[in-house]
Write a protein that holds these residues in place. Structure first.
Motif, mmCIF file in Angstrom:
data_model
loop_
_atom_site.group_PDB
_atom_site.id
_atom_site.type_symbol
_atom_site.label_atom_id
_atom_site.label_comp_id
_atom_site.label_asym_id
_atom_site.label_seq_id
_atom_site.Cartn_x
_atom_site.Cartn_y
_atom_site.Cartn_z
ATOM 1 N N THR A 64 23.203 -0.214 40.408
ATOM 2 C CA THR A 64 23.095 -1.652 40.171
ATOM 3 C C THR A 64 22.005 -2.334 40.990
ATOM 4 O O THR A 64 21.552 -3.415 40.617
ATOM 5 C CB THR A 64 24.430 -2.360 40.451
ATOM 6 O OG1 THR A 64 24.836 -2.099 41.801
ATOM 7 C CG2 THR A 64 25.503 -1.905 39.484
ATOM 8 N N CYS A 65 21.588 -1.735 42.103
ATOM 9 C CA CYS A 65 20.663 -2.426 43.002
ATOM 10 C C CYS A 65 19.308 -1.742 43.183
ATOM 11 O O CYS A 65 18.376 -2.359 43.687
ATOM 12 C CB CYS A 65 21.299 -2.592 44.383
ATOM 13 S SG CYS A 65 22.806 -3.562 44.353
ATOM 14 N N SER A 66 19.210 -0.493 42.815
ATOM 15 C CA SER A 66 17.995 0.267 43.088
ATOM 16 C C SER A 66 16.929 0.036 42.025
ATOM 17 O O SER A 66 17.232 -0.285 40.876
ATOM 18 C CB SER A 66 18.322 1.758 43.141
ATOM 19 O OG SER A 66 17.141 2.516 43.243
ATOM 20 N N GLU A 67 15.721 0.253 42.437
ATOM 21 C CA GLU A 67 14.611 0.208 41.486
ATOM 22 C C GLU A 67 14.177 1.613 41.085
ATOM 23 O O GLU A 67 13.111 1.783 40.472
ATOM 24 C CB GLU A 67 13.449 -0.582 42.095
ATOM 25 C CG GLU A 67 13.799 -2.043 42.289
ATOM 26 C CD GLU A 67 12.646 -2.870 42.818
ATOM 27 O OE1 GLU A 67 11.490 -2.415 42.759
ATOM 28 O OE2 GLU A 67 12.924 -3.977 43.286
ATOM 29 N N ALA A 68 14.978 2.619 41.432
ATOM 30 C CA ALA A 68 14.668 3.994 41.042
ATOM 31 C C ALA A 68 14.559 4.047 39.523
ATOM 32 O O ALA A 68 15.438 3.579 38.808
ATOM 33 C CB ALA A 68 15.750 4.943 41.536
ATOM 34 N N ASP A 69 13.461 4.634 39.045
ATOM 35 C CA ASP A 69 13.226 4.638 37.607
ATOM 36 C C ASP A 69 13.194 6.034 36.991
ATOM 37 O O ASP A 69 12.922 6.185 35.809
ATOM 38 C CB ASP A 69 11.950 3.873 37.276
ATOM 39 C CG ASP A 69 10.732 4.452 37.991
ATOM 40 O OD1 ASP A 69 10.890 5.345 38.820
ATOM 41 O OD2 ASP A 69 9.616 3.985 37.689
ATOM 42 N N THR A 70 13.471 7.033 37.809
ATOM 43 C CA THR A 70 13.558 8.394 37.277
ATOM 44 C C THR A 70 14.826 9.059 37.793
ATOM 45 O O THR A 70 15.408 8.631 38.793
ATOM 46 C CB THR A 70 12.351 9.257 37.700
ATOM 47 O OG1 THR A 70 12.399 9.441 39.123
ATOM 48 C CG2 THR A 70 11.031 8.615 37.291
ATOM 49 N N GLU A 77 17.756 8.971 46.169
ATOM 50 C CA GLU A 77 18.442 7.837 46.802
ATOM 51 C C GLU A 77 19.904 8.160 47.070
ATOM 52 O O GLU A 77 20.449 7.761 48.097
ATOM 53 C CB GLU A 77 18.320 6.584 45.931
ATOM 54 C CG GLU A 77 17.015 5.867 46.119
ATOM 55 C CD GLU A 77 17.066 4.438 45.625
ATOM 56 O OE1 GLU A 77 17.973 3.687 46.035
ATOM 57 O OE2 GLU A 77 16.185 4.092 44.828
#
Length: 150
Positions: A83-89, A96
């Protein structure tokens, strides 16, 4: 995210609300959801904890709700990252999770030391259970190995 559905489509990770015996609503349960055929299944690494939680829940006259992330450390970490991470892969997401798990394990070990110092066996047992949720499986030479008796 990690597996494919029987229809061949890759599952997506999601967090869902599960109703138990029309008495308890359990929010934020991690599931694999198929966007093609809409099949859903609870993630295998939380099934045991979810079953234990369901067996321990009091069934009261009035319905009530709880949040699964309050009962499962790995689900809590995954939900926070989801919900909070910007991880895109997938790899960034997994990295993370690993980093957050290591940080949480260190925090729990610090708390365990405090619980030992004050001799609070109940607190120690709770921390041990939370640590087991994070350390039940590890990778050794690229192979997933189960080393906890939990």
């Amino acid at each position: 995210m990690l597996e494919h559905c029987k229809c061949g489509q890759r599952y997506d990770l999601d967090f869902r609300l599960i109703d138990f015996k029309k008495q308890v609503s359990i929010d934020n349960v991690p599931v694999l959801a198929c966007p093609q055929c809409e099949h859903e299944e609870v993630l295998h690494w939380v099934k045991g904890d979810l079953a234990a939680l369901l067996n321990s829940l009091p069934l009261e006259s009035e319905p009530y709700g709880i949040d699964f992330t309050d009962f499962n450390e790995l689900a809590s970490i995954a939900y926070h990252i989801f919900t909070c991470s910007e991880a895109d892969t997938k790899e960034a997401f997994k990295a993370e999770i690993r980093l957050n798990c290591a940080t949480r394990i260190n925090t729990l070990l610090d708390l365990y030391r405090c619980a030992c110092e004050v001799g609070d066996r109940s607190w120690m047992n709770e921390i041990e259970a939370r640590l087991a949720q994070l350390s039940e499986k590890v990778l050794v030479n690229g192979q997933q190995v189960r080393y906890s008796s939990v």
